[in-house]
Design an enzyme around this catalytic site. Structure first.
Site, PDB file in Angstrom:
ATOM      1  N   ARG A 129       0.838  -1.205   0.000  1.00 57.24           N
ATOM      2  CA  ARG A 129       0.000   0.000   0.000  1.00 57.24           C
ATOM      3  C   ARG A 129       0.875   1.258   0.000  1.00 57.24           C
ATOM      4  O   ARG A 129       1.962   1.283   0.614  1.00 57.24           O
ATOM      5  CB  ARG A 129      -0.851  -0.016   1.275  1.00 57.24           C
ATOM      6  CG  ARG A 129      -1.911   1.071   1.397  1.00 57.24           C
ATOM      7  CD  ARG A 129      -3.005   0.889   0.422  1.00 57.24           C
ATOM      8  NE  ARG A 129      -4.218   1.653   0.786  1.00 57.24           N
ATOM      9  CZ  ARG A 129      -5.228   1.824  -0.073  1.00 57.24           C
ATOM     10  NH1 ARG A 129      -5.193   1.305  -1.291  1.00 57.24           N
ATOM     11  NH2 ARG A 129      -6.300   2.505   0.310  1.00 57.24           N
ATOM     12  N   THR A 422      -9.540   0.510  -9.971  1.00 58.81           N
ATOM     13  CA  THR A 422      -8.744  -0.629  -9.509  1.00 58.81           C
ATOM     14  C   THR A 422      -8.836  -1.829 -10.454  1.00 58.81           C
ATOM     15  O   THR A 422      -9.571  -1.819 -11.427  1.00 58.81           O
ATOM     16  CB  THR A 422      -9.159  -0.960  -8.050  1.00 58.81           C
ATOM     17  OG1 THR A 422      -9.159   0.237  -7.271  1.00 58.81           O
ATOM     18  CG2 THR A 422      -8.299  -1.978  -7.396  1.00 58.81           C
ATOM     19  N   THR A 440      -4.058  -1.046  -7.653  1.00 57.66           N
ATOM     20  CA  THR A 440      -4.818   0.186  -7.882  1.00 57.66           C
ATOM     21  C   THR A 440      -3.932   1.420  -7.988  1.00 57.66           C
ATOM     22  O   THR A 440      -2.808   1.435  -7.463  1.00 57.66           O
ATOM     23  CB  THR A 440      -5.818   0.405  -6.709  1.00 57.66           C
ATOM     24  OG1 THR A 440      -6.683   1.486  -7.013  1.00 57.66           O
ATOM     25  CG2 THR A 440      -5.119   0.682  -5.395  1.00 57.66           C
ATOM     26  N   GLU A 442      -6.030   3.987  -7.328  1.00 60.48           N
ATOM     27  CA  GLU A 442      -7.198   4.577  -6.665  1.00 60.48           C
ATOM     28  C   GLU A 442      -8.214   5.075  -7.693  1.00 60.48           C
ATOM     29  O   GLU A 442      -8.839   4.279  -8.349  1.00 60.48           O
ATOM     30  CB  GLU A 442      -6.788   5.683  -5.688  1.00 60.48           C
ATOM     31  CG  GLU A 442      -7.678   5.794  -4.453  1.00 60.48           C
ATOM     32  CD  GLU A 442      -9.160   5.998  -4.732  1.00 60.48           C
ATOM     33  OE1 GLU A 442      -9.933   5.036  -4.517  1.00 60.48           O
ATOM     34  OE2 GLU A 442      -9.561   7.098  -5.113  1.00 60.48           O
ATOM     35  N   GLU A 459      -3.925   7.748  -3.906  1.00 57.05           N
ATOM     36  CA  GLU A 459      -4.378   6.864  -2.815  1.00 57.05           C
ATOM     37  C   GLU A 459      -4.659   7.593  -1.512  1.00 57.05           C
ATOM     38  O   GLU A 459      -5.462   7.140  -0.684  1.00 57.05           O
ATOM     39  CB  GLU A 459      -3.328   5.771  -2.579  1.00 57.05           C
ATOM     40  CG  GLU A 459      -3.912   4.428  -2.246  1.00 57.05           C
ATOM     41  CD  GLU A 459      -4.666   3.836  -3.421  1.00 57.05           C
ATOM     42  OE1 GLU A 459      -5.857   3.554  -3.250  1.00 57.05           O
ATOM     43  OE2 GLU A 459      -4.086   3.668  -4.497  1.00 57.05           O
ATOM     44  N   ASP A 462      -8.010   8.053   0.100  1.00 58.10           N
ATOM     45  CA  ASP A 462      -8.705   6.978   0.831  1.00 58.10           C
ATOM     46  C   ASP A 462      -8.668   7.211   2.346  1.00 58.10           C
ATOM     47  O   ASP A 462      -9.311   6.487   3.112  1.00 58.10           O
ATOM     48  CB  ASP A 462      -8.098   5.608   0.508  1.00 58.10           C
ATOM     49  CG  ASP A 462      -8.724   4.997  -0.747  1.00 58.10           C
ATOM     50  OD1 ASP A 462      -9.658   5.583  -1.307  1.00 58.10           O
ATOM     51  OD2 ASP A 462      -8.269   3.909  -1.161  1.00 58.10           O
ATOM     52  N   GLY A 507     -13.611  -1.835  -7.511  1.00 56.81           N
ATOM     53  CA  GLY A 507     -14.955  -1.292  -7.255  1.00 56.81           C
ATOM     54  C   GLY A 507     -15.092  -0.429  -6.029  1.00 56.81           C
ATOM     55  O   GLY A 507     -16.196  -0.307  -5.499  1.00 56.81           O
ATOM     56  N   GLY A 508     -13.991   0.185  -5.532  1.00 57.73           N
ATOM     57  CA  GLY A 508     -14.121   1.047  -4.357  1.00 57.73           C
ATOM     58  C   GLY A 508     -14.684   0.249  -3.186  1.00 57.73           C
ATOM     59  O   GLY A 508     -14.432  -0.945  -3.041  1.00 57.73           O
TER      60      GLY A 508
HETATM   61  N1  GLY Z   1      -8.416   2.751  -3.620  1.00 56.16           N
HETATM   62  C1  GLY Z   1      -9.212   1.599  -3.606  1.00 56.16           C
HETATM   63  C2  GLY Z   1      -9.066   0.861  -2.339  1.00 56.16           C
HETATM   64  O1  GLY Z   1      -7.990   0.803  -1.809  1.00 56.16           O
HETATM   65  O2  GLY Z   1     -10.011   0.329  -1.838  1.00 56.16           O
END
Ligand code: GLY
Length: 601
Positions: A129, A422, A440, A442, A459, A462, A507-508
Site C-alpha cells: 500500500r 482498480t 490500484t 485509486e 491513494e 482513501d 470497485g471502491g
Molecule cells: N483505492 C481503492 C481501495 O484501496 O479500496
C-alpha cells in the site's frame, strides 16, 4: 525466451468500456466479439471471450490466470506455460496492465497480495500500500476553515499522491516465490510499449469521460489527449517512456524506482503540480517498505476464507459479513429470495458500521483485528439479524481489542469517498501456489499526474478527510507514513487447507459486497466460477440497497422495499476475476462487465 507479444486487441465491443472509470461506469455489457485469431494464443483468447459471453467457465488442469485485459492475461499465461510461478506471472500481468489499462493500476500505485504457498501450506499476505508523505499534516485534506476539501479538488494534482508500493511489491513477491528470470518478465510489456497496442474500448471511453481532468497536467494531456482529442478505440498507442522505465526496473530491480532519477522525477512532479502541489519527498522513497502481514481468516461453511488485514478493511469486512450470515440457511433460501438478501444486506450494514469506526492502518492506531471476527462477538452481532425486516438503526459494536488498553478508545466514524476503479489478478500455477492480488492507482487515472510513462496514484484520498469529530479522533485519519484504509479484498478460500477459490474485484468500497456475494454464490448457492462472477449484484454498504440494472436483481426491488429498504437501481461495475478448484480441475471466471478473461492449460 518467450516469444514477444505483438498481437493486438482487435474488436472488443465498445459496450465493455466505462464511460468514466472513476465515476459511475455506466455502460452495460453486450456479447464480446472475439479478437482476431492470428495464432494459437489468439484462439485461446477468442475461446475465453466466447466462454464468458455464453456464461461458461474456462477449464484447465495445470494452471490458470484471470485478469482485466486479454493482453495482460496472455503475458501471464506465457510465463505459466513455461513453468513460471504465480509470482512470476503476476509481474508480467501487472506490467502489461499498467500499459493497457493505465487508468486502473500500475507502477505509480499500490497493491495487496494474498499468497497460498503450496510447499508450506501457509497463507501469507504482502502489503504494498502507498504511504502518506512524512511531511503530511492532519490538514492535508482540509481547507483554510478546517472543512474537508471537495473530493476532486483533493484528487487531481500532487496533494493526493502517496509513495507507490507496486514496484517493490513485484520485486518482493518474485524474491520470495519467483523462479523465472526477473528481467525476462518485463519483455512482453516492453515490446507492447514499443511496438504499440490498440487502445481498448474501455480505455478509450475512460479517457473520453475524464478528458477535462486529464487535460490539466502536461504529460497525461499529451499522452491521452494528443492534439487535444481523447484517444479513440483502436488507436495504436506506443509508450516509449514506459518501456524505458520497465527496462530500468528489469536491469536493476525496484531500486531503480526508489532511488535515483525516477524517484526524483516523481517527487518533483508532485511538488510542482500547479494549483495543487503535494509534499512527497525522497525520504518517503528511501524509507518505503513492503510489509508481510498475517492473513485475516474466518471459517465459513467448513472453508477458511483468507484475506487482507489492515490497512485494508477488505478481509475483516468480508469476514464479518460471512460470519453474520453463517447461522442462516442461505442455501435453503436461494439466491432469488428477498429474505436471503435482507440477511446479507443487513450483515453488510453491520460490518460497514464496524469498518467505519475501527478499521485503519494498525501500525498507527490499535485495531481490534481478532475481536472484530471473534466467534462470540460475531454471534452476538448475528442475533441482531433475527428479525423479519430491515434494521432500523445500525451502529458499530464493541469488539474486544487484541491487547489490553487503559480504556476503550473513543473513536469517531470517518468519511472517505471511494469510487469504483482498480483491477484484480487471480492466478494458480502448476505447482499449486495461488495468488490473489488487487492493484490500484485509486481513482480512474489516479492523480492525473504522469511521470516516465505511468500515472501517479491518488491513494491518500482513501484517508478520511476529517481527522476528528467533536474532538474525537477518526481511526483512518491522515498521519505521516501511515497507509490509507483500503477496501481491496483479495481472497483465497481454502478447503481442508488447500485452495478452493481465488477471487477479488475492483470497485471502491463496493468491492467488499462483490467479494462476499461471489463467495456466498459459490459456497451456498453452488454456482460455478463464471456464474458466480456474472450473477446480478445486490450491494448494501450503509445506505440504500443498490440493485444492478437490467438484471434479475430488479425483481427484488418491491420485496426489499416492503422489508423497509430504500432501493436504488443502477449500473454496477465489478471486475471480479475468479479461479475455482473443482474435482475436474481449474475453473476460471471473468467479469462480463469488463474486458478481462481467464486463460489456462
Ligand atoms: N483505492 C481503492 C481501495 O484501496 O479500496
Amino acid at each position: 525466451m518467450r516469444r514477444i507479444l505483438l498481437a493486438l486487441l482487435a474488436t472488443l465491443p465498445a459496450s465493455f468500456a466505462s464511460a468514466q472509470e472513476q465515476a459511475s461506469d455506466t455502460i452495460a455489457p453486450e456479447p464480446a466479439t472475439p479478437v482476431g485469431a492470428s495464432h494459437a494464443a489468439d484462439s485461446a483468447i477468442s475461446a475465453s471471450l466466447k466462454a464468458k459471453e455464453s456464461g461458461k467457465p474456462v477449464s484447465a488442469k495445470n494452471w490458470m490466470v484471470a485478469a482485466a485485459n486479454p493482453l495482460a492475461v496472455r503475458a501471464g499465461a506465457d510465463v505459466l506455460a513455461e513453468g513460471g510461478t504465480a509470482a512470476d506471472a503476476m509481474v508480467a500481468v501487472q506490467t502489461v496492465l499498467g500499459l493497457v489499462e493505465p487508468q486502473s493500476s500500475g507502477l505509480g500505485g499500490g497493491a495487496f497480495l494474498v499468497w497460498y504457498d503450496a510447499k508450506s501450506g501457509e497463507v501469507i499476505t504482502l502489503d504494498g500500500r502507498e504511504t502518506a508523505p512524512l511531511q503530511a499534516t492532519p490538514k492535508l485534506f482540509l481547507d483554510d476553515g478546517g472543512e474537508p476539501l471537495k473530493f476532486f479538488d483533493a484528487v487531481v494534482g500532487g496533494r493526493s499522491v502517496g509513495t507507490p508500493g507496486t514496484p517493490m511489491l513485484m520485486e518482493e513477491a518474485h524474491r520470495r516465490w519467483g523462479q523465472a528470470n526477473w528481467a525476462a518478465l518485463f519483455d512482453d510489456a516492453i515490446a507492447l510499449a514499443e511496438d504499440g497496442f490498440q487502445v481498448s474500448p474501455r480505455m478509450a471511453a475512460s479517457i473520453a469521460g475524464d478528458a477535462e481532468r486529464l487535460s490539466r497536467y502536461g504529460n497525461a494531456r499529451d499522452y491521452f489527449l494528443p492534439g487535444g482529442k481523447p484517444l479513440s478505440e483502436g488507436t495504436v498507442l506506443k509508450n516509449a517512456a514506459y518501456a524505458d522505465t520497465l527496462r530500468a526496473l528489469a536491469a536493476a530491480g525496484a531500486k531503480a524506482f526508489y532511488e535515483g532519477p525516477i524517484a526524483a522525477d516523481i517527487v518533483r512532479t508532485v511538488r510542482e503540480a500547479e494549483g495543487n502541489p503535494g509534499v512527497l519527498s525522497l525520504e518517503d522513497f528511501e524509507t518505503y517498505e513492503i510489509k508481510a502481514r498475517p492473513p485475516v481468516c474466518v471459517t465459513y461453511r467448513a472453508h477458511d476464507v483468507c484475506g487482507m488485514g489492515p490497512p485494508s478493511s477488505g478481509g475483516l469486512t468480508v469476514g464479518q459479513i460471512l460470519k453474520l450470515v453463517e447461522p442462516s440457511d442461505l442455501a435453503g433460501l436461494g439466491s432469488k429470495s428477498a429474505e436471503a438478501w435482507r440477511l446479507i444486506g443487513d450483515a453488510s450494514r453491520l460490518a460497514f458500521a464496524d469498518r467505519e469506526r475501527y478499521m485503519a492502518d494498525d501500525d498507527f492506531v490499535p485495531v481490534p483485528v481478532k475481536g472484530l471476527v471473534d466467534e462470540a462477538y460475531m454471534a452476538v452481532r448475528a442475533r441482531l439479524l433475527e428479525t423479519d425486516k430491515a434494521l432500523e438503526t445500525v451502529e458499530a459494536g464493541m469488539p474486544a481489542f487484541d491487547h489490553a488498553l487503559n480504556s476503550y478508545p473513543r473513536r469517531a466514524d470517518g468519511e472517505a469517498v471511494e469510487l469504483p476503479s482498480t483491477s484484480h489478478i487471480s492466478i494458480i500455477d502448476s505447482y499449486g501456489n495461488a495468488l490473489s492480488m488487487t492493484t490500484t492507482i485509486e481513482n480512474g487515472f489516479g492523480s492525473r499526474l504522469m511521470v516516465r510513462g505511468f500515472l501517479l496514484n491518488n491513494e491518500l484520498t482513501d484517508f478520511s478527510f476529517r481527522t476528528h469529530r467533536d474532538g474525537v479522533p477518526v481511526a483512518n485519519r491522515v498521519e505521516p507514513g501511515k497507509r490509507p484504509r483500503s477496501s481491496m479484498a483479495p481472497t483465497i478460500v481454502l478447503k481442508d487447507g488447500k485452495p478452493d477459490f481465488v477471487v477479488g474485484s475492483p470497485g471502491g468500497s463496493q468491492i467488499i459486497g462483490y467479494v462476499a456475494q461471489v463467495i456466498i454464490s459459490r459456497l451456498d448457492w453452488g454456482m460455478d466460477a463464471q456464474q458466480a462472477v456474472s450473477a446480478a449484484h445486490l450491494v448494501n454498504r450503509s445506505g440504500p440497497f443498490d440493485l444492478e440494472a437490467g438484471t434479475d436483481a430488479e425483481q427484488l426491488k418491491t420485496p426489499l422495499e416492503a422489508l423497509g429498504y430504500e432501493v436504488k437501481i443502477g449500473d454496477i461495475n465489478s471486475g471480479l476475476h475468479a479461479i475455482a478448484v473443482t474435482p475436474d480441475g481449474l475453473q476460471g471466471g471473468a467479469d462480463p462487465r469488463r474486458e478481462g478473461i481467464a486463460l489456462g492449460e
